[in-house]
Every structure is written in C-alpha cells, then in structure tokens.
Design a protein around this motif. Structure first.
Motif, mmCIF file in Angstrom:
data_model
loop_
_atom_site.group_PDB
_atom_site.id
_atom_site.type_symbol
_atom_site.label_atom_id
_atom_site.label_comp_id
_atom_site.label_asym_id
_atom_site.label_seq_id
_atom_site.Cartn_x
_atom_site.Cartn_y
_atom_site.Cartn_z
ATOM 1 N N SER A 24 0.833 -1.211 0.000
ATOM 2 C CA SER A 24 0.000 0.000 0.000
ATOM 3 C C SER A 24 0.866 1.259 0.000
ATOM 4 N N HIS A 61 -5.991 -5.077 3.930
ATOM 5 C CA HIS A 61 -7.118 -4.327 4.510
ATOM 6 C C HIS A 61 -7.430 -3.119 3.630
ATOM 7 N N TYR A 62 -8.709 -2.939 3.330
ATOM 8 C CA TYR A 62 -9.109 -1.839 2.451
ATOM 9 C C TYR A 62 -8.698 -0.476 3.006
ATOM 10 N N LYS A 63 -8.620 -0.350 4.327
ATOM 11 C CA LYS A 63 -8.284 0.958 4.906
ATOM 12 C C LYS A 63 -6.878 1.413 4.525
ATOM 13 N N ASN A 64 -5.998 0.453 4.203
ATOM 14 C CA ASN A 64 -4.655 0.830 3.745
ATOM 15 C C ASN A 64 -4.690 1.508 2.380
ATOM 16 N N LEU A 66 -7.404 3.542 1.344
ATOM 17 C CA LEU A 66 -8.316 4.679 1.310
ATOM 18 C C LEU A 66 -7.617 5.874 0.667
ATOM 19 N N ARG A 196 0.755 2.170 8.012
ATOM 20 C CA ARG A 196 0.012 1.128 7.307
ATOM 21 C C ARG A 196 0.418 -0.292 7.727
ATOM 22 N N TYR A 199 -2.633 -3.094 10.471
ATOM 23 C CA TYR A 199 -3.553 -4.182 10.144
ATOM 24 C C TYR A 199 -2.854 -5.531 9.977
ATOM 25 N N ILE A 330 -3.869 6.120 14.855
ATOM 26 C CA ILE A 330 -4.374 4.743 14.853
ATOM 27 C C ILE A 330 -4.906 4.368 16.234
ATOM 28 N N GLU A 334 -8.602 3.237 16.080
ATOM 29 C CA GLU A 334 -8.743 1.786 16.028
ATOM 30 C C GLU A 334 -8.629 1.087 17.381
#
Length: 336
Positions: A24, A61-64, A66, A196, A199, A330, A334
């Motif tokens: 990412s 993970h999709y959040k990486n 965004l 990143r 996750y 984070i 999170e």
C-alpha cells in the motif's frame, strides 16, 4: 520525495499484496509522485479465514488503500486463471511483488511454498512475457541464526517462511543465467516499521505495539536483557526507496534492505517514551524463546549501496519521530 530520476509516468505497474503494509505504501508513492502512472493493485484482502495458529490468512485491509485512485483487483496469486486474465488485460512495465504468506509462525508448509515459491515463478514468467522489470520481497528470515552482519550467500533459514523466501531467491538466480531483457531484484527486508502496518495485527512491529501500550498508560513489556537484543530496524520510507531504486538497478540480484545498524528493543521503548512525553519505565518479563531467538541482526548493505545506489536516510530516532503522529491517530481511531 522522488528516489530516482526515472520517470514512471505513463508506465503500467502491477503491485501484488497491494492492501498490505509495504504494497500500500508503494501504491501511494507512485500515485503521489507519478500521477500519470497506471497502477494495478492486486490483493487477496482479508476474510475470516485463518491459519492453524489462529492468525488471519491474509492481512490485506481496504483501509490501507483509502484515497487510492488506481485499479484494485481482489484475487489470490495462486489462482492461475486470474493471473492469465491479468496477463491478457494489461501490458506491464514493472511488477512489484509484495504478496506472500508472511506469518513466520505459520505451520502450513504446503500453502507457504505454493504461495511464496510457485506463484512467484508464475509472476516472473508474466514479467518476462511483458518485458517488465521484477522487484520482489525476499526476507532477512532467509538468514535464520546466521552471524551478523547478515550477508547474501550465508543463509540458514530456521522456519518454512525463511525457506520459502530462499527458494524464491534460488529461482531468481536460475532465471538470471538466461539472456533476459528485464532486471530481477529480490529485496531482503529486515525489521520494517511505519505507517500502514497496524492491520498486520500481532505481526505488526514492536514500534507500534509499544507505542499503543504507552498511550494506554501501560508500562511497555520487554524481555529481560532487551538492551542486548539487537535488530536492524528499518523505517518504511527507506524500504520504499530501496524498491524504487531496484526498479532500474545497475545489476540484478538479491540485496539486503536494512540500515546496517543494529538497535535494541530498549531503544525503541525509550525513544517512544521521549516522543510521547511519558516516563512509565519498563516492565521486564522472562524470555521464553531462549535457544530459538535471534539476539542480533544487522544487514550488510554494501552491495545494496553499490548496485541500487541505496542510502538509508532514517535513524531509528528519525523514523519514530516521523511515525509518531500516525501511531497516535491509529490509537484514537482503532484501539481506544
């Protein structure tokens, strides 16, 4: 910051493991610095599927991703039909292969070899077919308990993960004997930390784990003698630098990616407390891994400097200082 004069604009770049830690960061490096590059981000993404040790099979993970504006493909590199379709649909100039079963405690030898070794050769054949330079993630795990400084050619893997990465490197050496029009570079990452990585869960670096312990008001837990347990910790920005330099190398081959300096786990805890303005001390616990634990790693990076023109820019103090705002963010989003 751009790490090379080479212009990646108008180039098509495949990044595997693109929703993971290093993948990412590569996606955003190209997006931010070469807006006309076409980036194909391939990742298996996480599901509820776990390995026998209870850890997730995929950490993607999709959040990486965004904010990423390129093409995202969900799929497994073991899926030959998928690779064939990607092979037909795109014309790649570079392949950055970061996908792997990277859990060093995984016991699934069959899956590890299939994913890390066999799929790599499939992707390498794709690279050759497209006349695309190949840059891939090897690992310092290839060295096992080999003495410092760890040097290419002196490997002794202590687990199936390290074995699988060494087998990838052996494939590379075999292909480099052929008259190829592409470069192939394997990068042996040492202990990487930075944005990143969260996750990756339990396999994330001790930097973010200690940081979150401290932010929670807890004294960081270290093994007894942690001031004498040394690792070559490298900040993600230097890992990205190495990847970008490896895209157009002076010479194909296998290269270490570290700082060339060993630092202690105690250093990490102390620097974090300084940056976070705390004074919680240290909670020392017995080390249950005596006899199966590396007490010193330090990358020999002389060839990396020579053939990739790589020069690490971040001392541990610099890396943690740069990372600290993300550790806090984070924690708030999170963890808290």
């Amino acid at each position: 910051m751009k790490y090379t004069e080479y212009d990646f604009n108008e180039k098509t770049i495949l990044i595997t493991g693109a929703a993971g830690f290093i993948g990412s960061n590569l996606c955003f490096y190209f997006q931010n610095n070469y807006p006309m590059a076409k980036i194909i981000a391939l990742d298996s993404f996480r599901s509820g599927e776990t390995l026998s040790n209870g850890n997730l099979k995929s950490f993607g993970h999709y959040k990486n991703l965004l904010g990423f504006k390129g093409t995202v493909i969900s799929g497994d590199i073991n899926d030959k039909e998928l690779l064939n379709q990607i092979d037909e649909d795109y014309d790649f100039d570079f392949i950055f292969h970061e996908a792997a079963i990277s859990d060093t405690t995984a016991s699934e030898q069959d899956l590890m070899v299939k994913t890390n070794v066999n799929a790599y050769e499939d992707l390498l054949k794709m690279a050759i077919n497209h006349n695309a330079n190949m840059i891939y993630a090897s690992s310092a795990a290839t060295y096992g308990d080999a003495a410092s400084p760890q040097t290419v050619g002196n490997e002794n893997p202590g687990n199936v993960y390290g074995f699988s990465k060494l087998m990838m490197d052996n494939i590379t050496y075999d292909y480099l004997k052929k008259d190829l029009d592409i470069s192939i570079v394997g990068l042996r990452y040492f202990n990487v930390y930075g944005p990143r990585e969260y996750y990756k869960n339990k396999t994330a670096s001790t930097v973010i784990q200690f940081g979150h312990q401290i932010l929670a008001g807890n004294t960081p837990k270290l093994f007894e003698g942690s001031d004498k347990i040394l690792r070559d910790f490298i900040y993600i920005e230097d890992v990205i630098q190495a990847n970008i330099k490896a895209a157009t190398p002076k010479k194909s081959g296998i290269y270490n990616v570290g700082t060339g300096k060993a630092r202690s786990f105690q250093d990490i805890a102390d620097i974090l407390q300084k940056e976070l303005g705390t004074n919680l001390g240290t909670n020392y616990i017995p080390n249950p891994y005596i006899g199966q634990y590396q007490f010193h790693t330090e990358a020999n990076i002389e060839d990396t400097k020579t053939y990739l023109e790589y020069a690490p820019k971040y001392e541990m103090e610099d890396g943690i200082k740069d990372y600290i705002s993300e550790i806090k963010r984070i924690y708030e989003v999170e963890v808290k």
